[in-house]
Design a protein around this motif. Structure first.
Motif, PDB file in Angstrom:
ATOM      1  N   TYR A 165       0.805  -1.406   0.061  1.00  0.00           N
ATOM      2  CA  TYR A 165      -0.081  -0.010  -0.139  1.00  0.00           C
ATOM      3  C   TYR A 165       0.760   1.160  -0.095  1.00  0.00           C
ATOM      4  N   CYS A 166       1.949   0.957   0.002  1.00  0.00           N
ATOM      5  CA  CYS A 166       3.024   2.345   0.245  1.00  0.00           C
ATOM      6  C   CYS A 166       3.519   2.923  -1.026  1.00  0.00           C
ATOM      7  N   ASP A 167       3.670   4.160  -1.184  1.00  0.00           N
ATOM      8  CA  ASP A 167       4.235   4.620  -2.102  1.00  0.00           C
ATOM      9  C   ASP A 167       5.608   5.125  -1.924  1.00  0.00           C
ATOM     10  N   VAL A 168       5.950   5.398  -0.609  1.00  0.00           N
ATOM     11  CA  VAL A 168       7.513   5.968  -0.382  1.00  0.00           C
ATOM     12  C   VAL A 168       7.710   5.014   1.133  1.00  0.00           C
ATOM     13  N   LEU A 169       8.999   4.416   0.946  1.00  0.00           N
ATOM     14  CA  LEU A 169       9.307   3.585   2.296  1.00  0.00           C
ATOM     15  C   LEU A 169      10.833   4.383   2.615  1.00  0.00           C
ATOM     16  N   LEU A 170      10.954   4.979   3.520  1.00  0.00           N
ATOM     17  CA  LEU A 170      12.085   5.912   4.066  1.00  0.00           C
ATOM     18  C   LEU A 170      12.754   5.844   5.545  1.00  0.00           C
ATOM     19  N   GLY A 171      13.891   5.490   5.666  1.00  0.00           N
ATOM     20  CA  GLY A 171      14.703   5.572   6.907  1.00  0.00           C
ATOM     21  C   GLY A 171      15.207   7.085   6.997  1.00  0.00           C
ATOM     22  N   THR A 172      15.131   7.514   7.913  1.00  0.00           N
ATOM     23  CA  THR A 172      15.689   9.025   8.325  1.00  0.00           C
ATOM     24  C   THR A 172      16.897   8.970   8.237  1.00  0.00           C
ATOM     25  N   GLU A 173      17.740   7.897   8.598  1.00  0.00           N
ATOM     26  CA  GLU A 173      19.180   7.836   8.504  1.00  0.00           C
ATOM     27  C   GLU A 173      19.650   8.033   6.893  1.00  0.00           C
ATOM     28  N   SER A 174      18.850   7.526   5.878  1.00  0.00           N
ATOM     29  CA  SER A 174      19.423   7.770   4.445  1.00  0.00           C
ATOM     30  C   SER A 174      19.313   9.265   4.256  1.00  0.00           C
ATOM     31  N   THR A 175      18.356  10.125   4.867  1.00  0.00           N
ATOM     32  CA  THR A 175      18.367  11.536   4.446  1.00  0.00           C
ATOM     33  C   THR A 175      19.375  12.322   5.285  1.00  0.00           C
ATOM     34  N   GLY A 176      20.070  11.659   6.271  1.00  0.00           N
ATOM     35  CA  GLY A 176      21.115  12.435   6.971  1.00  0.00           C
ATOM     36  C   GLY A 176      20.715  13.161   8.171  1.00  0.00           C
TER      37      GLY A 176
ATOM     38  N   LEU B  38      17.981  12.588  11.599  1.00  0.00           N
ATOM     39  CA  LEU B  38      16.746  11.941  12.551  1.00  0.00           C
ATOM     40  C   LEU B  38      15.960  12.514  12.889  1.00  0.00           C
ATOM     41  N   LYS B  39      14.678  12.344  13.315  1.00  0.00           N
ATOM     42  CA  LYS B  39      13.718  13.154  13.900  1.00  0.00           C
ATOM     43  C   LYS B  39      13.987  13.934  15.067  1.00  0.00           C
ATOM     44  N   PRO B  40      13.852  14.863  15.718  1.00  0.00           N
ATOM     45  CA  PRO B  40      12.572  15.753  15.155  1.00  0.00           C
ATOM     46  C   PRO B  40      13.019  16.755  14.140  1.00  0.00           C
ATOM     47  N   SER B  41      14.341  16.518  13.388  1.00  0.00           N
ATOM     48  CA  SER B  41      14.743  17.688  12.141  1.00  0.00           C
ATOM     49  C   SER B  41      13.507  17.682  11.200  1.00  0.00           C
ATOM     50  N   SER B  42      13.221  18.639  10.575  1.00  0.00           N
ATOM     51  CA  SER B  42      12.186  18.772   9.626  1.00  0.00           C
ATOM     52  C   SER B  42      12.681  18.065   8.315  1.00  0.00           C
ATOM     53  N   HIS B  43      13.938  18.166   8.109  1.00  0.00           N
ATOM     54  CA  HIS B  43      14.719  17.634   6.845  1.00  0.00           C
ATOM     55  C   HIS B  43      13.839  16.164   6.429  1.00  0.00           C
ATOM     56  N   PRO B  44      14.163  14.953   7.232  1.00  0.00           N
ATOM     57  CA  PRO B  44      13.394  13.919   6.530  1.00  0.00           C
ATOM     58  C   PRO B  44      11.851  14.003   6.221  1.00  0.00           C
ATOM     59  N   PHE B  45      11.238  14.792   7.024  1.00  0.00           N
ATOM     60  CA  PHE B  45       9.690  15.038   6.704  1.00  0.00           C
ATOM     61  C   PHE B  45       9.872  15.489   5.396  1.00  0.00           C
ATOM     62  N   LEU B  46      10.521  16.575   4.953  1.00  0.00           N
ATOM     63  CA  LEU B  46      10.432  17.297   3.689  1.00  0.00           C
ATOM     64  C   LEU B  46      10.820  16.379   2.524  1.00  0.00           C
ATOM     65  N   VAL B  47      11.599  15.554   3.030  1.00  0.00           N
ATOM     66  CA  VAL B  47      12.245  14.524   1.950  1.00  0.00           C
ATOM     67  C   VAL B  47      10.995  13.562   1.336  1.00  0.00           C
ATOM     68  N   MET B  48      10.452  13.079   2.601  1.00  0.00           N
ATOM     69  CA  MET B  48       9.397  12.372   2.237  1.00  0.00           C
ATOM     70  C   MET B  48       8.267  12.892   1.487  1.00  0.00           C
ATOM     71  N   ALA B  49       8.028  14.305   1.736  1.00  0.00           N
ATOM     72  CA  ALA B  49       6.843  14.962   1.082  1.00  0.00           C
ATOM     73  C   ALA B  49       7.205  15.155  -0.409  1.00  0.00           C
ATOM     74  N   GLU B  50       8.723  15.439  -0.699  1.00  0.00           N
ATOM     75  CA  GLU B  50       9.082  15.416  -2.099  1.00  0.00           C
ATOM     76  C   GLU B  50       9.129  14.208  -2.792  1.00  0.00           C
ATOM     77  N   LYS B  51       9.389  12.943  -2.269  1.00  0.00           N
ATOM     78  CA  LYS B  51       9.066  11.939  -2.476  1.00  0.00           C
ATOM     79  C   LYS B  51       7.865  11.267  -2.933  1.00  0.00           C
ATOM     80  N   LEU B  52       6.805  11.640  -2.009  1.00  0.00           N
ATOM     81  CA  LEU B  52       5.346  11.673  -2.187  1.00  0.00           C
ATOM     82  C   LEU B  52       4.799  12.423  -3.374  1.00  0.00           C
ATOM     83  N   ASP B  53       5.549  13.750  -3.710  1.00  0.00           N
ATOM     84  CA  ASP B  53       5.297  14.564  -4.382  1.00  0.00           C
ATOM     85  C   ASP B  53       3.682  15.326  -4.003  1.00  0.00           C
ATOM     86  N   VAL B  54       3.842  15.544  -2.702  1.00  0.00           N
ATOM     87  CA  VAL B  54       2.624  16.139  -2.177  1.00  0.00           C
ATOM     88  C   VAL B  54       3.012  17.339  -1.241  1.00  0.00           C
ATOM     89  N   ALA B  55       2.686  18.453  -1.087  1.00  0.00           N
ATOM     90  CA  ALA B  55       3.133  19.561  -0.612  1.00  0.00           C
ATOM     91  C   ALA B  55       2.901  19.183   1.205  1.00  0.00           C
TER      92      ALA B  55
END
Length: 227
Positions: A138-149, A151-168
């Motif tokens: 059911y998933c469009d994106v599977l992402l580990g925050t470590e791969s984004t550089g 961890l939470k609560p940094s906004s960076h991994p959340f923004l990467v997920m949004a970009e990969k989902l192509d949703v604001a």
């Protein structure tokens, strides 16, 4: 899709640990493994605390390996080997017998059938959990925050997920079990948030005020989102 009180929601993101399964199941299964390697887990906990504070870093795994090596007094190569063997691969085997939270599968299917995109964003590699209890399909994106550089609560991994989902970000609802890491991190990225809480929080009127939605079961979350 218009969700009451949240506006337009086009995607839902999920944390894994403590969110898609109850943490007590892991704690019981890994108890002996933890006690066998308790010093490594203790020092790794300090390393993760430091990594949470660093924000985005280049070569995340190399930095983490170096910090662990310093903590346990060994070479970086030895620290990397222990980390992979004991933590990443070592914990992976326990998830095969851990049940998902009740109604989570039907909720994912309902969200997908309703046209919502679905993402997974976890501080640990999603592949550590195998097929994610059948939820991968059911998933469009599977992402580990470590791969984004970061961890939470940094906004960076959340923004990467949004970009990969192509949703604001403002059109994404992120679901987690931690106020500090999931709710605040997602809100810092501009997302709406849902927090899964113990039923007694609702019974005693102490639900989280920071999350846009507080819920106890996935059937309840499904009803709130798809009403």
């Amino acid at each position: 899709m218009q969700v009451r009180g949240l506006g337009e929601i086009n995607a839902i993101g999920f944390d894994i640990d403590g969110t898609l399964y109850a943490p007590r199941y892991l704690h019981v299964r890994m108890a002996l493994h933890f006690f066998r390697y308790n010093q490594l887990f203790l020092k790794y906990g300090f390393v993760r605390r430091d990594m949470h504070k660093l924000g985005k870093v280049d070569n995340f795994m190399e930095v983490q390996d170096a910090l662990l090596a310093k903590r346990i007094g060994c070479s970086v190569e030895d620290a990397r080997e222990r980390l992979q063997r004991i933590v990443y691969h070592g914990l992976g085997k326990f998830f095969k017998s851990i049940p998902p939270r009740k109604y989570v599968h039907e909720a994912f299917k309902a969200f997908r059938d309703a046209g919502l995109k679905i993402g997974i964003l976890s501080d640990f590699p999603p592949e550590q959990k195998g097929d994610l209890w059948g939820l991968r399909e059911y998933c469009d994106v599977l992402l580990g925050t470590e791969s984004t550089g970061a961890l939470k609560p940094s906004s960076h991994p959340f923004l990467v997920m949004a970009e990969k989902l192509d949703v604001a970000p403002e059109h994404i609802l992120y679901v987690g079990n931690s106020v500090k890491y999931d709710v605040r991190g997602a809100k810092n990225a501009g997302m709406k948030t849902a927090l899964i809480e113990p039923r007694w929080h609702t019974l005693f009127g102490c639900t989280c005020k920071e999350a846009d939605i507080s819920f106890n079961t996935y059937r309840q979350l499904r009803k709130i989102v798809l009403q």
